[in-house]
Design a protein around this motif. Structure first.
Motif, short mmCIF file in Angstrom:
data_model
loop_
_atom_site.label_atom_id
_atom_site.label_comp_id
_atom_site.label_asym_id
_atom_site.label_seq_id
_atom_site.Cartn_x
_atom_site.Cartn_y
_atom_site.Cartn_z
N ARG A 72 14.75 118.66 -75.40
CA ARG A 72 13.98 118.77 -76.64
C ARG A 72 12.59 118.19 -76.41
N PRO A 73 11.67 118.36 -77.33
CA PRO A 73 10.37 117.69 -77.20
C PRO A 73 10.50 116.17 -77.12
N PHE A 74 11.59 115.63 -77.66
CA PHE A 74 11.81 114.18 -77.64
C PHE A 74 11.71 113.63 -76.22
N GLU A 75 12.36 114.26 -75.27
CA GLU A 75 12.35 113.77 -73.90
C GLU A 75 10.95 113.81 -73.29
N LEU A 76 10.20 114.88 -73.56
CA LEU A 76 8.85 115.00 -73.01
C LEU A 76 7.90 113.97 -73.63
N ILE A 77 7.99 113.77 -74.94
CA ILE A 77 7.13 112.80 -75.62
C ILE A 77 7.46 111.39 -75.15
N THR A 78 8.74 111.10 -74.99
CA THR A 78 9.14 109.77 -74.51
C THR A 78 8.63 109.52 -73.10
N LEU A 79 8.73 110.53 -72.24
CA LEU A 79 8.22 110.39 -70.87
C LEU A 79 6.72 110.16 -70.86
N LEU A 80 5.99 110.89 -71.71
CA LEU A 80 4.54 110.71 -71.79
C LEU A 80 4.20 109.30 -72.27
N SER A 81 4.93 108.81 -73.27
CA SER A 81 4.69 107.45 -73.77
C SER A 81 4.94 106.42 -72.68
N LEU A 82 6.01 106.62 -71.91
CA LEU A 82 6.34 105.68 -70.84
C LEU A 82 5.26 105.67 -69.77
#
Length: 427
Positions: A27-37
């Motif tokens: 989901r977009p959740f995983e991509l956004i979390t990775l970007l934040s990290l």
């Protein structure tokens, strides 16, 4: 920027955007979390990493969940490892950002995003010929559950003028929840209404909730729509279980049954057997669905689903060990949040009603949600938010206190933490 990334990550869990791969669901959740990290680690934003108790308490449960998944097979273990890595990264980012997160603005952004998703969900259903029963979009329909929790949090701490507008919005939610057919969302709304109106006094909440069920009965008897009438009537008897034997034998539902009740009845019966056979360690993460597909492949497809309820699922798949680690997170969150609120009340940052209500407004509805919903990323993110709630609250209070000292060095009696205290809340 990080505030918006974390908020969008949460909101993305309500969007019908997903990519099925051979191993995991993205989901977009995983991509956004990775970007934040990546942003947090490469920009020097997090000087001096912090690992509070609320974060550390998550690790034993998440670790046991992965070990249990590998006990089933390697592919299942790798799938769970990837999912736990994503939610673990979200917990890590949120932990580091808690020190500078503006709670008031974050909750407002969440509310605005949920309202947009709600409008889209209703418009989609009406356009596709569903004037009631807005449950055909699986991900967006969950906004009916979380919007009342978010709105209640704002109601609890809003100033007098803003609170009047929020109460109008709160009243406007009622017909939407009735038309949606989302039973868990309606029950959460009923509980929150009773809690807010009684200012969290448990002795007064019981008759208020009873009065709500009487009103529910009146609505169910006067409602003309058969679908809504049946949904309301099932809420009046929440402990009723469907007759899955009747469906399996005759190929149709028994009079008065709903597909979800029948599936829950079947899952409860099967999980009870599995718990008695594997009480300590469980059958393994995700193994319940494998057992259904193997041993009960002749049953109708609507019965061959996972367990709708994290407490039941964890006890079945992860055993007493997994459930103990899971419950420890909830119990610790409640007591640690109570200590934070007691200290804030002592220093005059919040009122007594706010100190009583915040655990009821957030923790109780979240526990009800994970206790009645299928497992997945949303359930794990809910657990993370619950565990980190004491830190988010404490840092939010400290942030507002520092602002108040800079603007009024000699007085901190009028805290702006999510708005002023409720009138009369010091009683």
């Amino acid at each position: 920027m990080m505030r918006y990334l974390l908020t969008f990550a949460i909101l993305s869990l309500f969007l019908p955007i997903r990519l099925e791969t051979g191993l995991v669901l993205l989901r977009p959740f995983e991509l956004i979390t990775l970007l934040s990290l990546i942003i947090g680690l490469t920009t020097g934003r997090w000087r001096g990493l912090v690992f509070p108790a609320s974060f550390l308490l998550l690790l034993p449960f998440l670790g046991w969940d992965m070990i249990s998944a590998f006990s089933v097979d390697i592919e299942n273990g790798l799938r769970e490892l990837l999912q736990m890595s994503a939610v673990g990264a979200f917990a890590f980012v949120l932990t580091q950002e808690a020190r500078r997160l503006d709670t008031h603005q974050t909750v407002n952004i969440l509310l605005f995003g949920m309202v947009l998703i709600l409008a889209y969900t209703i418009a989609w259903h009406v356009a596709h010929g569903y004037p009631v029963g807005w449950k055909h979009l699986f991900d967006p329909r969950l906004v009916f559950t979380f919007l009342p929790i978010t709105l209640a949090g704002l109601l609890l701490f809003a100033g007098r003028a803003k609170r009047r507008h929020l109460w109008f919005a709160w009243a406007g939610l009622l017909p939407l929840l009735v038309l949606s057919g989302e039973r868990k969302a309606f029950l959460i709304y009923l509980f929150l209404t009773a809690a807010l109106l009684t200012r969290g006094r448990l002795a007064a909440m019981v008759p208020a909730i009873a009065a709500g069920f009487v009103g529910l009965f009146v609505i169910s008897t006067t409602m003309d729509n058969a679908y809504i009438q049946k949904q309301l009537q099932t809420m009046l008897d929440p402990l009723s279980m469907g007759q899955y034997e009747y469906l399996a034998a005759k190929g149709k539902y028994a009079p008065g049954d709903t597909p979800s009740n029948v599936q829950r009845s079947f899952a409860f019966t099967l999980s009870r057997r599995l718990i008695s056979e594997h009480p300590l360690m469980g059958v393994g993460t995700n193994q319940f669905k494998n057992i259904i597909d193997t041993e009960f492949r002749s049953l109708p497809e609507e019965l061959r689903l996972g367990i709708h309820g994290e407490f039941q699922r964890i006890l079945t798949e992860n055993g007493i060990i997994g459930l103990s680690l899971y419950l420890l997170i909830w119990v610790a969150a409640w007591f640690r949040l109570s200590r934070v609120l007691t200290s804030a009340l002592f220093h005059g940052l919040i009122g007594a009603a706010q100190a009583r209500l915040l655990p009821l407004v957030v923790l109780v509805p979240c526990a009800f949600y994970v206790g009645t919903e299928a497992s997945g990323t949303r359930a794990f993110v809910t657990l993370i938010l619950v565990s980190l709630l004491p830190e988010l609250t404490r840092h939010g209070l400290c942030l507002v206190l520092n602002r108040a000292r800079r603007s009024r060095p000699t007085s901190t009696s009028h805290s702006r933490f999510l708005g002023r205290a409720l009138p009369g809340s010091t009683r």
